[in-house]
Design an enzyme around this catalytic site. Structure first.
Site, PDB file in Angstrom:
ATOM      1  N   SER A 151       5.779  -5.355  -0.993  1.00  0.00           N
ATOM      2  CA  SER A 151       5.798  -3.968  -1.445  1.00  0.00           C
ATOM      3  C   SER A 151       6.142  -3.022  -0.292  1.00  0.00           C
ATOM      4  O   SER A 151       7.271  -3.004   0.177  1.00  0.00           O
ATOM      5  CB  SER A 151       4.449  -3.616  -2.085  1.00  0.00           C
ATOM      6  OG  SER A 151       4.498  -2.379  -2.737  1.00  0.00           O
ATOM      7  N   ALA A 152       5.176  -2.243   0.201  1.00  0.00           N
ATOM      8  CA  ALA A 152       5.451  -1.336   1.322  1.00  0.00           C
ATOM      9  C   ALA A 152       5.942  -2.103   2.541  1.00  0.00           C
ATOM     10  O   ALA A 152       6.778  -1.613   3.304  1.00  0.00           O
ATOM     11  CB  ALA A 152       4.192  -0.538   1.672  1.00  0.00           C
ATOM     12  N   HIS A 202       9.112  -3.399  -6.998  1.00  0.00           N
ATOM     13  CA  HIS A 202       8.513  -3.116  -8.313  1.00  0.00           C
ATOM     14  C   HIS A 202       9.508  -2.395  -9.216  1.00  0.00           C
ATOM     15  O   HIS A 202       9.126  -1.508  -9.990  1.00  0.00           O
ATOM     16  CB  HIS A 202       7.248  -2.260  -8.182  1.00  0.00           C
ATOM     17  CG  HIS A 202       6.301  -2.704  -7.110  1.00  0.00           C
ATOM     18  ND1 HIS A 202       5.567  -3.869  -7.202  1.00  0.00           N
ATOM     19  CD2 HIS A 202       5.965  -2.148  -5.918  1.00  0.00           C
ATOM     20  CE1 HIS A 202       4.825  -3.997  -6.111  1.00  0.00           C
ATOM     21  NE2 HIS A 202       5.051  -2.975  -5.319  1.00  0.00           N
ATOM     22  N   GLU A 211       9.081  -7.295 -10.453  1.00  0.00           N
ATOM     23  CA  GLU A 211       7.896  -8.113 -10.197  1.00  0.00           C
ATOM     24  C   GLU A 211       8.250  -9.588 -10.372  1.00  0.00           C
ATOM     25  O   GLU A 211       8.952  -9.957 -11.307  1.00  0.00           O
ATOM     26  CB  GLU A 211       6.778  -7.739 -11.173  1.00  0.00           C
ATOM     27  CG  GLU A 211       6.263  -6.319 -11.025  1.00  0.00           C
ATOM     28  CD  GLU A 211       5.559  -6.080  -9.708  1.00  0.00           C
ATOM     29  OE1 GLU A 211       5.046  -7.042  -9.105  1.00  0.00           O
ATOM     30  OE2 GLU A 211       5.521  -4.918  -9.273  1.00  0.00           O
ATOM     31  N   GLY A 227       0.859  -1.179   0.000  1.00  0.00           N
ATOM     32  CA  GLY A 227       0.000   0.000   0.000  1.00  0.00           C
ATOM     33  C   GLY A 227       0.893   1.224   0.000  1.00  0.00           C
ATOM     34  O   GLY A 227       1.924   1.242  -0.673  1.00  0.00           O
TER      35      GLY A 227
END
Length: 224
Positions: free
Chosen positions: A102-103, A139, A175, A69
């Site tokens: 991710s985050a 990413h 990715e 997020g």
């Protein structure tokens, strides 16, 4: 693509995973999605935002998963709930498995300086959990000469970061790639490879299976 990796990492001893959904605004919906996925893998899931005492939830956790997020929103919530020290202790001293997406990957590193996100809120510090002594850019995107976008490439932004003194290595994870850290060993897994940026040096390409254990040592000779 990571289901088998998750099961291999958590193993048979972990029965329940503590989920931290702070990176998204709708924490209830995020927790439902995560719960469905982990239950399909055979694990129960508790979301920390449903706990009356987040610190106690960390102290009792069998495994921790922080979802993606907005990295600034996530880190601010970790500070606001006094969880930075607690997570560090649980993972680094007690050996509880930690997973980040991710985050959730960004906050596991030295700082969130190399996130791709907009600073929609202001955490008290950009310093993160420091579970590993380097930074990650999730990413990671390679420059595309066919695109009309005239802004900075990801590589240029990371180079700007390394123009500042005493900045740690940055691992650009594409990715479909993940980094497995177990004890003093770090191994690149997945299908797409990664790009490593060291201050004052040209970036290098690395295929899945690469041993990045040298990044875990403070005496890393490649980090001036």
């Amino acid at each position: 693509h990571c289901q088998q990796h998750i099961q291999n990492f958590l193993g048979q001893k972990v029965k329940r995973v503590l989920f931290i959904p702070y990176a998204l605004h709708d924490r209830d919906a995020y927790a439902r999605t995560a719960r469905e996925k982990f239950e399909s893998l055979g694990y129960g899931l508790d979301s920390i935002h449903e706990s009356r005492d987040p610190v106690e939830a960390i102290r009792k956790s069998e495994a921790i998963f922080i979802g993606g997020g907005n990295t600034f929103r996530l880190l601010k919530a970790l500070y606001d709930n006094s969880l930075i020290h607690e997570i560090r202790k649980r993972v680094l001293e007690d050996g509880v498995p930690y997973m980040g997406s991710s985050a959730g990957t960004n906050v596991a590193t030295v700082s969130i300086n190399t996130t791709n996100d907009m600073p929609i809120v202001y955490p008290p510090s950009l310093k993160a959990l420091g579970l590993v002594p380097f930074n990650i850019n999730p990413h990671y995107l390679d420059p595309d000469i066919k695109r009309t976008h005239m802004g900075e490439t990801r590589e240029e932004r990371i180079r700007q970061y390394h123009e500042e003194p005493n900045t740690p290595p940055v691992l650009g994870l594409r990715e479909g790639t993940m980094l497995l850290v177990e004890g003093d060993k770090a191994t690149l897994q997945g299908v797409t490879g990664a790009r490593l940026f060291l201050r004052g040096k040209k970036p290098t390409e690395h295929e899945p299976g690469t041993d990045f254990s040298f990044l875990l040592t403070d005496s890393n000779p490649l980090n001036p």
